[in-house]
Design an enzyme around this catalytic site. Structure first.
Site, PDB file in Angstrom:
ATOM      1  CE  LYS A   1      34.166  51.736  39.612  1.00  0.00           C
ATOM      2  NZ  LYS A   1      34.169  50.291  39.342  1.00  0.00           N
ATOM      3  CG  ASN A   2      37.560  49.752  40.852  1.00  0.00           C
ATOM      4  OD1 ASN A   2      36.319  49.752  40.875  1.00  0.00           O
ATOM      5  ND2 ASN A   2      38.251  49.867  39.743  1.00  0.00           N
TER       6      ASN A   2
ATOM      7  CB  CYS B   1      30.796  43.341  31.178  1.00  0.00           C
ATOM      8  SG  CYS B   1      31.506  44.913  31.623  1.00  0.00           S
TER       9      CYS B   1
ATOM     10  NE  ARG C   1      34.988  42.778  33.437  1.00  0.00           N
ATOM     11  CZ  ARG C   1      34.764  43.856  34.187  1.00  0.00           C
ATOM     12  NH1 ARG C   1      33.737  44.635  33.940  1.00  0.00           N
ATOM     13  NH2 ARG C   1      35.535  44.113  35.232  1.00  0.00           N
TER      14      ARG C   1
ATOM     15  CG  ASP D   1      39.581  50.584  34.948  1.00  0.00           C
ATOM     16  OD1 ASP D   1      39.606  50.297  36.163  1.00  0.00           O
ATOM     17  OD2 ASP D   1      39.183  49.795  34.072  1.00  0.00           O
TER      18      ASP D   1
ATOM     19  NE  ARG E   1      28.231  50.446  37.572  1.00  0.00           N
ATOM     20  CZ  ARG E   1      28.258  49.170  37.190  1.00  0.00           C
ATOM     21  NH1 ARG E   1      27.751  48.825  36.032  1.00  0.00           N
ATOM     22  NH2 ARG E   1      28.808  48.251  37.955  1.00  0.00           N
TER      23      ARG E   1
HETATM   24  C1  EPZ Z   1      38.780  45.060  38.161  1.00  0.00           C
HETATM   25  O1  EPZ Z   1      37.857  44.228  37.485  1.00  0.00           O
HETATM   26  C2  EPZ Z   1      38.159  46.454  38.156  1.00  0.00           C
HETATM   27  N1  EPZ Z   1      36.877  46.430  38.850  1.00  0.00           N
HETATM   28  C3  EPZ Z   1      37.950  46.934  36.724  1.00  0.00           C
HETATM   29  O2  EPZ Z   1      37.506  48.294  36.801  1.00  0.00           O
HETATM   30  C4  EPZ Z   1      39.286  46.913  35.996  1.00  0.00           C
HETATM   31  O3  EPZ Z   1      39.077  47.249  34.646  1.00  0.00           O
HETATM   32  C5  EPZ Z   1      39.921  45.516  36.091  1.00  0.00           C
HETATM   33  O4  EPZ Z   1      40.034  45.114  37.465  1.00  0.00           O
HETATM   34  C6  EPZ Z   1      41.307  45.471  35.476  1.00  0.00           C
HETATM   35  O5  EPZ Z   1      42.148  46.361  36.152  1.00  0.00           O
HETATM   36  C7  EPZ Z   1      36.877  46.478  40.201  1.00  0.00           C
HETATM   37  O6  EPZ Z   1      37.905  46.548  40.841  1.00  0.00           O
HETATM   38  C8  EPZ Z   1      35.524  46.466  40.851  1.00  0.00           C
HETATM   39  P1  EPZ Z   1      40.400  41.395  36.419  1.00  0.00           P
HETATM   40  P2  EPZ Z   1      38.072  42.610  37.531  1.00  0.00           P
HETATM   41  O7  EPZ Z   1      39.949  40.149  37.076  1.00  0.00           O
HETATM   42  O8  EPZ Z   1      38.567  42.206  38.852  1.00  0.00           O
HETATM   43  C9  EPZ Z   1      40.857  38.116  33.049  1.00  0.00           C
HETATM   44  C10 EPZ Z   1      36.138  50.135  36.329  1.00  0.00           C
HETATM   45  O9  EPZ Z   1      35.960  50.758  35.269  1.00  0.00           O
HETATM   46  N2  EPZ Z   1      40.269  37.189  34.020  1.00  0.00           N
HETATM   47  O10 EPZ Z   1      41.642  42.053  36.918  1.00  0.00           O
HETATM   48  O11 EPZ Z   1      36.838  41.974  37.010  1.00  0.00           O
HETATM   49  C11 EPZ Z   1      39.854  39.125  32.518  1.00  0.00           C
HETATM   50  O12 EPZ Z   1      39.141  38.589  31.426  1.00  0.00           O
HETATM   51  C12 EPZ Z   1      36.192  48.624  36.313  1.00  0.00           C
HETATM   52  O13 EPZ Z   1      36.318  50.663  37.451  1.00  0.00           O
HETATM   53  C13 EPZ Z   1      40.210  35.833  33.714  1.00  0.00           C
HETATM   54  O14 EPZ Z   1      40.634  35.404  32.648  1.00  0.00           O
HETATM   55  O15 EPZ Z   1      39.226  42.451  36.434  1.00  0.00           O
HETATM   56  C14 EPZ Z   1      40.746  40.283  32.105  1.00  0.00           C
HETATM   57  O16 EPZ Z   1      41.255  40.033  30.806  1.00  0.00           O
HETATM   58  C15 EPZ Z   1      35.911  48.065  34.940  1.00  0.00           C
HETATM   59  N3  EPZ Z   1      39.664  34.978  34.620  1.00  0.00           N
HETATM   60  C16 EPZ Z   1      41.893  40.219  33.111  1.00  0.00           C
HETATM   61  O17 EPZ Z   1      41.820  38.927  33.718  1.00  0.00           O
HETATM   62  C17 EPZ Z   1      39.184  35.408  35.847  1.00  0.00           C
HETATM   63  O18 EPZ Z   1      38.720  34.573  36.654  1.00  0.00           O
HETATM   64  C18 EPZ Z   1      41.812  41.251  34.208  1.00  0.00           C
HETATM   65  O19 EPZ Z   1      40.556  41.123  34.837  1.00  0.00           O
HETATM   66  C19 EPZ Z   1      39.254  36.786  36.131  1.00  0.00           C
HETATM   67  C20 EPZ Z   1      39.805  37.651  35.221  1.00  0.00           C
END
Ligand code: EPZ
Length: 420
Positions: free
Chosen positions: A22-23, A116, A121, A304, A396
């Protein structure tokens, strides 16, 4: 709304083909905006999140069609640089179109993602990174309004390793004028696959697979076909299902390199794991040993997989700690697991799981994608009937999960639920 009805107690045995990630799709589909053309993305899973991204791209003028596991995507007629709230609110990954739209049109108007099931997030790193490439970004009425008529290369360090922010900034940088250096970039396999896809399209990126990406902007990219990487999170979910039911399951269409941390932890619990080029066999004949798990960015245990691991440890002979360092409040599955009789306490970002109690089936409510998976896993072992409600969350990110589990011997079926 559908529900999944499970009679617990069967050992899973047999072979299951893991679907495309998916991702992986949600990173590569927006990248197809970068070069007007026709793309064929094979190994694409039939998931509602893939449909959501398709609907968004189609609303911008693209044409997409999923035939089997091949996603046909034609972005030649894309003429909009807007991602409306109606799309982004249903799937936050819609936000990943921001970087490609800036690279293609020099401007973008993308709704801020809403909340979410857990959070916060934020998207501050997406914004700061794009600003480093020269984008002028305002927030107006819940939208990011960005102007970047002259994207120029720059240096940006991600204070926090972010999958989405790395993807967004990378997709803008490949067409920015000059050089870009990204440090502390995410190295999740879906981001590495995105970078490789961009290079196939003609981008110049060095350091792929490392946290340091050096990009030389190019004027033009071209449409190419690609195979989506296997879904490592689905794979981990089935590995855990095999072990917690004391089963013997072979997973095919997997990349074991993407699952090294999960494989190591599961072996510590007593699972026998046989790894080949693109298969992983999980056999469990022992008592499950309690093993602590702490999530971290790649190459650590993925957040995840945290909910699924929590369910697994319910059946271990002892107490274990499950810590989520990525999303500190991603524990909505715990109160539902407690309805099955689970002895779990949560404080801050840590769940203390007292395993070894027998659980009994109940009606439980899904709250998000991976929480739903953990409830199904627990239902596979809990005595009696478990009903997992609101499985639209599950649809999803898991393709035909009840068919795949049934084929492995699980007693699980999908039924219509009263509106709840
Ligand atoms: C991706 O989300 C995945 N989604 C998520 O999978 C996954 O949990 C996550 O990465 C972490 O591995 C997709 O790929 C579509 P991040 P993303 O930006 O990109 C902080 C699932 O179940 N952060 O890596 O939104 C954030 O708060 C989904 O398949 C900031 O602080 O995650 C978190 O603590 C759920 N500022 C950390 O980084 C930002 O601008 C990691 O988030 C962005 C993120």
């Amino acid at each position: 709304m559908d529900k999944l009805v499970i009679e617990g107690g069967t050992r899973l045995k047999g072979r299951v083909k893991v679907s495309g990630a998916k991702n992986g799709c949600l990173a590569i589909m927006p990248a197809c905006l970068l070069a007007p053309g026709v793309y064929n993305l094979s190994n694409t899973p039939n998931l509602t999140d893939v449909w959501s991204m398709s609907r968004l791209l189609n609303a911008m003028g693209a044409h997409s069609e999923l035939n089997g596991d091949n996603l046909f995507l034609d972005t030649r007629d894309v003429n909009s640089w807007e991602a409306p709230y109606e799309f982004v609110k249903t799937m936050r990954a819609s936000f990943y179109v921001l970087g490609p739209l800036l690279a293609r049109f020099g401007k973008a108007k993308v709704s801020l993602p809403g909340g979410c099931a857990w959070g916060p997030r934020p998207v501050d790193l997406h914004i700061k990174g794009l600003q480093k490439l020269g984008a002028e970004i305002e927030i107006e009425n819940g939208y990011i309004v960005a102007d970047a008529t002259n994207l120029t290369g720059g240096r940006f360090n991600f204070d926090i390793s972010s999958v989405g922010a790395t993807g967004n900034v990378l997709m803008a940088a490949v067409k920015a004028k000059g050089s870009t250096l990204l440090t502390n970039a995410a190295i999740e396999p879906e981001i590495t696959a995105l970078a490789r896809f961009l290079v196939k399209m003609g981008a110049k990126i060095d350091g792929i697979g490392t946290t340091q990406l050096e990009i030389e902007g190019v004027d033009e990219l071209k449409a190419v076909d690609e195979e989506i990487v296997p879904d490592r999170i689905e794979a981990a979910t089935f590995m855990i299902a095999a072990a917690m039911t004391k089963g013997d399951v072979e997973l095919t269409n997997v990349n074991p390199y993407h699952l090294a941390a999960v494989i190591g932890r599961m072996e510590e619990t007593g699972a026998e794991i046989d790894v080949n080029a693109n298969t992983i066999r999980v056999t469990m004949n022992e008592d499950i040993q309690p093993v602590d798990s702490t999530t971290s960015v790649c190459p650590g245990i993925p957040t995840d997989v945290q909910a699924q691991w929590t369910a697994y440890m319910l059946f271990a002979k002892g107490t274990s700690k499950v810590i989520d360092n990525i999303y500190t409040d991603r524990f909505k599955h715990v109160p539902e697991l407690q309805r099955l009789g689970a002895d779990i306490s949560v404080s801050d970002n840590t769940a203390i799981v007292k395993g070894g109690k027998s659980l009994s089936g109940a009606q439980v409510m899904s709250s998000d994608l991976r929480a739903s998976a953990s409830l199904i896993l627990a239902g596979l072992v809990a005595e009696g009937r478990t009903e997992v409600l609101r499985v639209y969350h599950l649809d999803r990110g898991y393709e035909n999960i009840e068919q795949k589990l049934s084929a492995l011997g699980a007693n699980i079926k999908r039924e219509k639920a009263n509106l709840v």
